[in-house]
Design an enzyme around this catalytic site. Structure first.
Site, PDB file in Angstrom:
ATOM      1  N   HIS A 167      10.540  13.844  -8.754  1.00  0.00           N
ATOM      2  CA  HIS A 167      10.215  15.271  -8.662  1.00  0.00           C
ATOM      3  C   HIS A 167      11.429  16.172  -8.879  1.00  0.00           C
ATOM      4  O   HIS A 167      11.279  17.365  -9.152  1.00  0.00           O
ATOM      5  CB  HIS A 167       9.542  15.591  -7.317  1.00  0.00           C
ATOM      6  CG  HIS A 167      10.449  15.624  -6.141  1.00  0.00           C
ATOM      7  ND1 HIS A 167      10.587  14.563  -5.264  1.00  0.00           N
ATOM      8  CD2 HIS A 167      11.283  16.586  -5.665  1.00  0.00           C
ATOM      9  CE1 HIS A 167      11.437  14.882  -4.313  1.00  0.00           C
ATOM     10  NE2 HIS A 167      11.876  16.113  -4.527  1.00  0.00           N
ATOM     11  N   ASP A 190       8.017   8.099  -6.956  1.00  0.00           N
ATOM     12  CA  ASP A 190       8.960   9.221  -6.955  1.00  0.00           C
ATOM     13  C   ASP A 190      10.376   8.743  -7.238  1.00  0.00           C
ATOM     14  O   ASP A 190      11.337   9.201  -6.615  1.00  0.00           O
ATOM     15  CB  ASP A 190       8.893   9.991  -5.631  1.00  0.00           C
ATOM     16  CG  ASP A 190       9.505  11.383  -5.740  1.00  0.00           C
ATOM     17  OD1 ASP A 190       9.627  11.887  -6.871  1.00  0.00           O
ATOM     18  OD2 ASP A 190       9.864  11.956  -4.697  1.00  0.00           O
ATOM     19  N   SER A 240      16.890  15.800  -1.803  1.00  0.00           N
ATOM     20  CA  SER A 240      16.008  14.870  -2.510  1.00  0.00           C
ATOM     21  C   SER A 240      16.770  14.054  -3.541  1.00  0.00           C
ATOM     22  O   SER A 240      17.510  14.602  -4.366  1.00  0.00           O
ATOM     23  CB  SER A 240      14.891  15.641  -3.208  1.00  0.00           C
ATOM     24  OG  SER A 240      14.022  16.225  -2.284  1.00  0.00           O
ATOM     25  N   LEU A 254      -5.627  -4.925  -6.950  1.00  0.00           N
ATOM     26  CA  LEU A 254      -6.646  -5.750  -6.302  1.00  0.00           C
ATOM     27  C   LEU A 254      -8.043  -5.246  -6.630  1.00  0.00           C
ATOM     28  O   LEU A 254      -8.955  -6.027  -6.871  1.00  0.00           O
ATOM     29  CB  LEU A 254      -6.414  -5.752  -4.791  1.00  0.00           C
ATOM     30  CG  LEU A 254      -7.113  -6.818  -3.957  1.00  0.00           C
ATOM     31  CD1 LEU A 254      -6.765  -8.218  -4.453  1.00  0.00           C
ATOM     32  CD2 LEU A 254      -6.724  -6.673  -2.483  1.00  0.00           C
ATOM     33  N   GLY A 255      -8.218  -3.923  -6.613  1.00  0.00           N
ATOM     34  CA  GLY A 255      -9.511  -3.340  -6.989  1.00  0.00           C
ATOM     35  C   GLY A 255     -10.451  -3.127  -5.820  1.00  0.00           C
ATOM     36  O   GLY A 255     -11.655  -3.388  -5.932  1.00  0.00           O
ATOM     37  N   VAL A 256      -9.908  -2.633  -4.693  1.00  0.00           N
ATOM     38  CA  VAL A 256     -10.754  -2.334  -3.540  1.00  0.00           C
ATOM     39  C   VAL A 256     -10.396  -0.957  -2.993  1.00  0.00           C
ATOM     40  O   VAL A 256      -9.284  -0.468  -3.185  1.00  0.00           O
ATOM     41  CB  VAL A 256     -10.583  -3.373  -2.405  1.00  0.00           C
ATOM     42  CG1 VAL A 256     -11.085  -4.733  -2.827  1.00  0.00           C
ATOM     43  CG2 VAL A 256      -9.120  -3.449  -1.953  1.00  0.00           C
TER      44      VAL A 256
END
Length: 464
Positions: A106, A136, A209, A264-266
């Site tokens: 950022h 980031d 940052s 994983l796809g959950v």
């Protein structure tokens, strides 16, 4: 007088061990301060007119032959779109003597020019090698040799309560040093699904940052990234990206030019005390699977809605926020062992980790998914707050959406709580999916719902 002297000497002797325990950061700052840099960026934004005058626009219906006249009349000669520059400041640190610099994504996002200011006052233009918005992290390169570098440590060895130190440029004040302790580890923050943040009480402000977080050995264990604040300034809660995560991103950018993550796809949620009781668990822990994406590695491995993931590749999962970073850092196509609790019993499944699709692809695939149940409803587990609000003590699933189908025809609405189907009590999503999959067709089915605090029976029928 003698007693007074003895008291003073005694107090001094008692106080000496207390002062001796306080850390001395002076050598650490002297050794590492030269490798911490100030980063300034410039972004050019086109705007109409100039910054001093609000100029009227040329009417849209002006004939082409009169357009030049109106342009000169309204805007004056040479006026129109003029660039306006915006500047921002941040921090960074040098990780290699040939000029690689690490900072936050950022800090350099959408920058047209990036300038790195070294400790010896030199200012070097930097090239963005690559960045990753999800973590980031951004990697820069300046053309220089024999630069001072920081020592990279491992955040895995960091302990809560340990002293840490930050160097950066808050509000543009370069080489500012602040210190504190590690308040917590593996914090999950909104928008930071793939970062198990280090929480500290080190004073961090805008401009810090991208700066380094050191342990007492002088090793960088984190990169300062975010603060929790209601005022815009420091309020005692600072968050840093673990260096293990940051260096994984660096290696991928250097090797592949981009960052790839395991998938994983959950969809998951935390296990509350009430949910733990309904699943027969002695305490709440793990990540509860509320959705399995069609065609995902999880579906292929046999993971089901209602499973509670309690271990991934030998790492225990206490909260749902701990799972995404672990999965994300798992290499694509690697076989992973996932331990789940299903209907009170634990079992281990083998999952071949996939490549995380980008958000647009994921959204498009989800929009194309068919309704996963025969009633045409989308349901979710009830949180403790929802139970209190809806006056549901136990059991039930919350109707999130109703599509065309038997449930809509029967009068089921969004916000209803399904308590029973026929003679089956619906304790959770797993019960709901199992009961619905076995319902007969062309036969009236009694469904008990709760709406606005009152139970109501509805009758529905599944057509062939």
């Amino acid at each position: 007088m003698l007693k007074k002297c003895i008291f003073i000497i005694g107090f001094a002797l008692m106080s000496q061990p207390l002062f001796a325990q306080l850390p001395d950061f002076t050598e650490m700052v002297e050794d590492n301060g030269k490798a911490v840099v100030n980063i300034s960026t410039t972004q050019k934004i086109a705007q109409v007119g100039d910054e001093e005058n609000d100029l009227p626009q040329i009417p849209e219906d002006v004939p082409p032959q009169l357009e030049e006249f109106f342009r000169r009349f309204f805007q004056g000669p040479g006026r129109g779109f003029v660039p306006r520059e915006t500047k921002s400041l941040g921090s960074g640190f040098i990780i290699s003597s040939d000029g690689y610099v690490l900072t936050n994504h950022h800090v350099v996002k959408n920058a047209d020019e990036i300038v790195v200011k070294l400790n010896d006052r030199r200012e070097l233009e930097a090239k963005l090698i690559g960045s990753d918005e999800s973590t980031d992290v951004a990697l820069l390169k300046v053309e220089a040799k024999n630069l001072p570098v920081v020592a990279i440590g491992s955040s895995k060895k960091l302990r809560v309560g340990e002293w840490v130190l930050a160097i950066g440029s808050p509000f543009g004040f370069e080489q500012s040093v602040t210190a504190g302790i590690v308040s917590a580890k593996r914090r999950s923050l909104p928008g930071g699904n793939y970062v198990p943040f280090i929480q500290t009480d080190v004073a961090i402000n805008p401009g810090n940052s991208g700066g380094p977080l050191f342990n007492m050995k002088g090793e960088v264990v984190g990169m300062n990234s975010q603060i929790y604040s209601r005022s815009g300034g420091y309020m005692g809660l600072s968050f840093a990206i673990p260096m293990d995560v940051a260096m994984n991103v660096v290696e991928q950018i250097k090797t592949n030019g981009k960052v790839s993550r395991g998938w994983l796809g959950v969809q998951i949620q935390d296990v509350t005390r009430e949910l733990a009781e309904s699943f027969g668990m002695d305490r709440p822990y793990g990540a509860l699977v509320s959705k399995v994406i069609a065609g995902s590695p999880a579906e292929k491995a046999g993971i089901k809605i209602g499973d509670i993931i309690v271990e991934f590749n030998g790492q225990e999962i206490e909260t749902s926020g701990e799972l995404p970073p672990i999965v994300g850092m798992t290499p694509v196509d690697e076989e992973a062992r996932v331990k789940v609790i299903r209907e009170g019993d634990s079992q281990t499944l083998e999952v071949k980790i996939g490549l995380l699709p980008d958000q647009e692809q994921l959204a498009a695939s989800e929009n194309q998914e068919k309704i996963v149940n025969r009633l045409g409803v989308v349901v979710s587990e009830l949180t403790a707050e929802q139970r209190e609000q809806l006056q549901v003590d136990k059991n039930g699933v919350l109707v999130q959406d109703v599509k065309n189908g038997p449930a809509l025809d029967a009068g089921v609405r969004r916000g209803d709580v399904i308590l029973r189907i026929q003679n089956h009590t619906i304790r959770n999503i797993a019960d709901f999916e199992e009961v619905v999959s076995n319902l007969p067709v062309e036969k009236s089915i009694a469904v008990l719902i709760q709406r606005r605090g009152s139970p109501v029976f509805l009758a529905l029928k599944i057509e062939k």
